[in-house]
Design an enzyme around this catalytic site. Structure first.
Site, mmCIF file in Angstrom:
data_model
loop_
_atom_site.group_PDB
_atom_site.id
_atom_site.type_symbol
_atom_site.label_atom_id
_atom_site.label_comp_id
_atom_site.label_asym_id
_atom_site.label_seq_id
_atom_site.Cartn_x
_atom_site.Cartn_y
_atom_site.Cartn_z
ATOM 1 N N ASP A 23 44.604 49.675 35.803
ATOM 2 C CA ASP A 23 43.219 49.883 35.400
ATOM 3 C C ASP A 23 42.389 50.450 36.541
ATOM 4 O OD1 ASP A 23 43.709 48.869 32.854
ATOM 5 O OD2 ASP A 23 43.289 46.808 33.481
ATOM 6 N N TYR A 58 53.335 41.962 40.865
ATOM 7 C CA TYR A 58 51.936 42.186 41.213
ATOM 8 C C TYR A 58 51.502 41.164 42.261
ATOM 9 C CZ TYR A 58 51.090 45.205 37.131
ATOM 10 O OH TYR A 58 51.108 46.225 36.206
#
Length: 265
Positions: A52, A112
């Site tokens: 994003d 992540y």
């Protein structure tokens, strides 16, 4: 055409995310312009998945098909492309792969990392790279909360909807497996790491936000465990961490030996 797998690192702050959008201010758009300039023709690249706006990467993977006239040693590709890219995007690795390789569909998982700053005053060099949470909260409770996400669960409560989901949403659509979690503190920074077989939209940020609420004592570990293990259809965690501290560290693939391959330091 020859297929090449690339690893890219980027600072997400100047971009509207990974995926191409009208206006061209995405990482994919910038990379495709670099390839097209090099090849002299339009080139599409295919990433392992989206990040994003404001989210960073050290290990994003994508593939591209290069004309046979541009077959050069794999270790020459990063330099050839980096000279055409802004300093906020770097190609760090390149290798030739079989034509059946796909950056997204061949992947088996991702890792992540989320960075939280506990500094009383945020270091300017952390701006956009860490979530500033200076108030009192427990790293020990944070670690316990993060570890609750391990295993295979229905992550309904930790997924935002993009609006393009299938309707009706099929059973098991939100089921994912988190294989590893870690919480580590280095000075004023706390790093949360999640490795899993796949992640839903905003899932890491929602897990991080909920775990931090537990660390603040705003929700109990028991309440968090219920959201993870027995979510109701309309359950949605309202605690979403900002994109600033999130980095895609690595995309995982099955162990394979490709032909012309070299790590670029």
């Amino acid at each position: 055409m020859t297929r090449i797998r690339f690893t890219a690192a980027y600072d997400g702050r100047p971009y509207l995310g990974w995926q191409s959008q009208p206006g061209g201010r995405t990482v994919q758009d910038v990379l495709e312009r670099a390839f097209s300039g090099l090849f002299g023709t339009t080139c599409r690249i295919h990433g392992s998945g989206r990040t994003d706006a404001g989210v960073h990467a050290l290990g994003q993977v994508f593939h591209a098909d290069a004309p046979d006239t541009h077959r050069i040693p794999a270790d020459k590709w990063p330099a050839a492309l980096n000279t055409r890219l802004p300093r906020t995007i770097r190609i760090t690795h390149a290798e030739y792969v079989p034509p059946g390789f796909h950056a997204r569909f061949s992947a088996t998982g991702k890792t992540y990392r989320y960075c939280i700053s506990r500094a009383p005053i945020l270091n300017p060099f952390d701006a956009g790279l860490a979530w500033h949470r200076p108030l009192a909260w427990s790293v020990d409770i944070l670690e316990q909360a993060v570890h609750l996400f391990r295993g295979t669960h229905d992550f309904t409560a930790f997924a935002a909807l993009r609006g393009n989901e299938p309707r009706p949403i099929p059973e098991g659509y939100f089921r994912r497996t988190i294989t590893q979690t870690q919480v580590a503190q280095t000075g004023e920074h706390v790093f949360i790491t999640f490795t899993g077989t796949g992640f839903l939209y905003k899932m890491v940020r929602l897990m991080t936000g909920a775990a931090h609420e537990a660390a603040r004592g705003k929700i109990t570990l028991e309440e968090l465990a219920r959201l993870i293990n027995a979510p109701l259809p309309d359950d949605k965690s309202p605690f979403c961490a900002p994109p600033d501290g999130l980095t895609l560290m690595r995309v995982h693939y099955p162990e394979e030996t490709f032909g012309d391959k070299k790590k670029i330091n």
